[in-house]
Structure formats: C-alpha cells, structure tokens
Design an enzyme around this catalytic site. Structure first.
Site, PDB file in Angstrom:
ATOM      1  N   TYR A 143       0.814  -1.219   0.000  1.00 15.90           N
ATOM      2  CA  TYR A 143       0.000   0.000   0.000  1.00 15.90           C
ATOM      3  C   TYR A 143       0.850   1.273   0.000  1.00 15.90           C
ATOM      4  CZ  TYR A 143      -4.189  -2.770   1.134  1.00 15.90           C
ATOM      5  OH  TYR A 143      -5.224  -3.660   1.120  1.00 15.90           O
ATOM      6  N   LYS A 189       2.609 -15.205   3.008  1.00 21.90           N
ATOM      7  CA  LYS A 189       2.444 -15.978   1.776  1.00 21.90           C
ATOM      8  C   LYS A 189       3.856 -16.354   1.340  1.00 21.90           C
ATOM      9  CE  LYS A 189      -0.329 -17.568  -1.405  1.00 21.90           C
ATOM     10  NZ  LYS A 189      -1.285 -18.655  -1.143  1.00 21.90           N
ATOM     11  N   ASP A 221      -4.201 -17.542   2.780  1.00 20.81           N
ATOM     12  CA  ASP A 221      -5.440 -18.170   2.290  1.00 20.81           C
ATOM     13  C   ASP A 221      -5.980 -19.150   3.330  1.00 20.81           C
ATOM     14  OD1 ASP A 221      -3.011 -19.357   1.707  1.00 20.81           O
ATOM     15  OD2 ASP A 221      -3.679 -20.324  -0.128  1.00 20.81           O
ATOM     16  N   ASP A 245      -5.327  -5.827   6.294  1.00 27.02           N
ATOM     17  CA  ASP A 245      -6.523  -5.087   5.887  1.00 27.02           C
ATOM     18  C   ASP A 245      -7.667  -6.075   5.646  1.00 27.02           C
ATOM     19  OD1 ASP A 245      -8.191  -3.141   4.943  1.00 27.02           O
ATOM     20  OD2 ASP A 245      -7.163  -2.842   3.037  1.00 27.02           O
ATOM     21  N   ASP A 249     -10.966  -7.163   8.382  1.00 26.55           N
ATOM     22  CA  ASP A 249     -12.384  -6.969   8.038  1.00 26.55           C
ATOM     23  C   ASP A 249     -13.144  -8.285   8.158  1.00 26.55           C
ATOM     24  OD1 ASP A 249     -12.015  -4.296   7.527  1.00 26.55           O
ATOM     25  OD2 ASP A 249     -13.248  -4.335   5.719  1.00 26.55           O
TER      26      ASP A 249
END
Ligand code: NAD
Length: 358
Positions: A143, A189, A221, A245, A249
């Site tokens: 980001y 990951k 995942d 992020d 959520d």
C-alpha cells in the site's frame, strides 16, 4: 495534572457516537479523579466545508499538542465528487498516519458472550465469546512502500518490506501476546512472495527473544479459511499491511456489527489515534440509532495504550458488559427479548454504570 486528548468527531454518525464517548470519559474522570482536557477540532468533510481542507493545520497542531487522538469517522456522499486525493478519508486519515508514523494497527475482534447470536457464524463456534487481536503493519508493504505506476500497457504496485519494518511490528505482536494468552499466529504468503520469506524469517528470529510465546506461521489463504472454520484457535494475529486489511475486516464480521469494534493506530511513542473500525454510516446518520460502543471502546483503548490507565480501560469494558447484561441494545445488535435504545441512551447507560460501580 490534566491529560490532553484531541477529539475529532468528523462526519456522519461521528459526532453522535463521539458524544457517548465524551460522556464516558466524564464518568471515568469522576470515578478515577483524573482530569481530562478535551481539545475538539474539525476534520474530514466538515473541515473541507469550513476550512477548504480535510486536515487543517490547526487540527494537526491540536493533535500534536495532545497525548492521543480520539477520531470519529469521516466522509459521505457530499464529498464523493471531489478528486480522490482531496476526499475526506484519504486527505485526513492517511496523512495523520504518515505524520505521526502510526505503523501499528491494533484491531480487536471481540464477541461479547451476550452477543454471540449477532454473529453470522454458528454460535457454538464461540459460545463463551471471542477475543482475537489483529496486529497489522500500517505504513509499509504494497500500500505504501514500493514503486507504483501506470502507463498505456500496464499498471503496477510493488510489495516491499525491510527487516527493520517487519521486526518492529513483530515485537509489538510478541509484547502484546505476553499480556494475553502468549500465542502469535503470523500470517504470510512465504510459499509465493519473496517479501513474505523475509517476513517469516524475521518474525521467527524475533520470536527467539520471546521464549514464553508460542508462534505459528499460516499462509494467508489458510488463515482466511481458519477464521471461519475455528476462530477460537486464534489469539494474536500478526499481518503485513495488505493481508491485515483483509483479515481484519473478515474478523470484524465474525462479531456481527461494525458498531461494536474499536481500533488503535500506534507509533513507537505512547501517542496513538483511536477510532471505530466502521465509517461515517451516512445511511443512518442523524437518526440517533448508531451504536456508540465502538467509539466508547476506542476511548478505552486510548486510556490504556496512550495514557497508561489500564484500570480505566477495564472499567469501561466492564460497564459495557453490564449494560449488555441488562439487555440494552442499539438497533444494529438488537434481538428478541432485548430493549432497543438510542445512541444517546446507550452512552448514558454505560456512563451511568461506570460511576455506579465505584
Ligand atoms: P460504513 O462503515 O460507514 O457503514 C457500513 C454499514 O455499517 C452501514 O450499513 C452502516 O449503517 C453500518 N454501521 C457502521 N457503523 C455503525 C454503527 N456505529 N452503528 C450501527 N451501524 C453502523 O461504510 P460505508 O457505507 O462503506 O462508508 C461510508 C462513508 O464512510 C464513506 O464516505 C467512507 O469513505 C467513509 N469511511 C470512513 C472511515 C474512517 O473515517 N475511518 C472508514 C471507512 C469508511
């Protein structure tokens, strides 16, 4: 000595729910004999209307001269036609994070036992409630850090982390875990991304300094799937910026309502910014139905992390639990057999419980 807090209510439901938090701070002040000096300042769409910018210099200097910032929420349809970089969230919140180097995002995903039925998951997955803390790196990764660009043929963003950036957020996760149940799950990951190989190596190295904390690594995942399958297995979840992020959520939705969840953005000083995880909720603004608990618990986190008042933090959480035990709910968490109250009434009841429980 009076403790200074910058109060930035913002737009939409921000001012309504902030009123409840201020009421609760007044009750904390009375109960613990602490004097708060609350410095209110304009931010977001309101600040654009009044001063032509979402983060006026005066607001920034109010924050600089405070020990912490209690932030409401910003944005709404009125300002959505502005260029993206001038819109309230991007032009107020991101510069605040950058200015104060708020690299730590703390987001509890907390299901009070009284509200297990408000979760979209089966209640038997966490009959005794749920208490996960997500520690998210906030100022690096894809980001913010690496080069990004676009031409006629392609667009790109670059994920980059330095060992120092990973180490400082990992230390926050381990230190936090020491105060809780001493378990950290680091999400990455590392099977695909080179940055995440560095992430995993660095987190494992930092873990050696915390022999009392157990660490496990999980691919993102799998973590997304495990959060739904068996959320109670997690305690502290450590993530980079983008994975944090998304995972935070997802974890928030386990709890049923955005109106219940606070968050903290911290630096390596005691200074921090505290806000509900939800936005300005224009669909319900001005109707007196918003849930002020996320804002009130954000104030509780502020008292613990920036003002070093853990007993005041615990007292606020206890007061919220007692009010839920009494059956009071705002509309977003109401269910059969509970009593629906307004934003203002909920704030008053929690404040009342705080002073009553002396
Ligand atoms: P939102 O989080 O404002 O609302 C999503 C849903 O959750 C809505 O149905 C809303 O009514 C409900 N909700 C949120 N908080 C609630 C509360 N306290 N009590 C009861 N219900 C609540 O998200 P959105 O609709 O996507 O965004 C609305 C505006 O908020 C946009 O302008 C967006 O840019 C802004 N926003 C700001 C922040 C921030 O200030 N940090 C964060 C997210 C979105």
């Amino acid at each position: 000595m009076s403790r200074t807090i910058a109060i930035l209510p913002g737009d939409g439901i921000g001012p309504e729910v902030m009123e409840g938090a201020e009421r609760v701070l007044a009750a904390v002040s009375a109960r613990f004999s602490i004097e708060f000096s609350l410095a209110r300042a304009d931010v977001g769409g309101l600040a654009i209307d009044r001063h032509g910018t979402a983060l006026p210099d005066k607001t920034l200097s109010t924050c600089e001269s405070s020990e912490a910032v209690l932030f409401g929420s910003v944005g709404g349809p009125k300002w959505e036609t502005l260029p993206p970089e001038k819109q309230p969230e991007r032009a107020a919140l991101l510069p605040l994070r950058r200015h104060f180097d708020l690299f730590v995002g703390l987001r509890p995903a907390l299901v009070f036992p009284q509200l297990v039925d408000a979760s979209p998951l089966k209640a038997e997955l966490f009959r005794d409630g749920l208490d996960i803390l997500i520690v998210r790196e906030l100022t690096g990764g894809v980001y913010f850090a690496g080069p990004k660009g676009r031409d006629e043929t392609r667009a790109f963003d670059t994920m980059a982390y330095t060992p120092e950036e990973v180490e400082r957020i990992a230390r926050v996760a381990f230190e936090t875990a020491m105060q809780r149940s001493r378990r950290v799950t680091s999400v990455d990951k590392a099977n695909i991304l080179t940055t995440m190989v560095l992430w995993r190596e660095t987190v494992s190295r930092v873990a050696q300094d915390y022999p009392d904390v157990s660490l496990n690594h999980m691919y993102v995942d799998n973590a997304a799937m495990q959060l739904i399958r068996n959320p109670a297995q997690f305690d502290v979840i450590l993530c980079g910026n983008m994975f944090g992020d998304i995972i935070s959520d997802e974890a928030a939705m386990l709890t049923g309502s955005l109106g219940m969840l606070p968050s903290a953005s911290l630096s390596d000083t005691s200074f921090g910014l505290y806000e509900p995880i939800g936005g300005s909720a224009p669909d319900i603004a001005g109707r007196g139905v918003a849930n002020p608990i996320a804002q009130i618990l954000s104030a509780a986190m502020l008292l613990k992390f920036s003002l070093d008042l853990p007993e005041a933090h615990d007292a606020i959480f206890d007061a919220v639990r007692l009010v839920l035990d009494d059956g009071y709910r705002t509309a977003d968490i109401a269910s059969a057999g509970t009593t629906t109250v307004s934003t203002e009434e909920m704030g008053r009841k929690i404040a009342h419980r705080l002073t009553e429980e002396v």
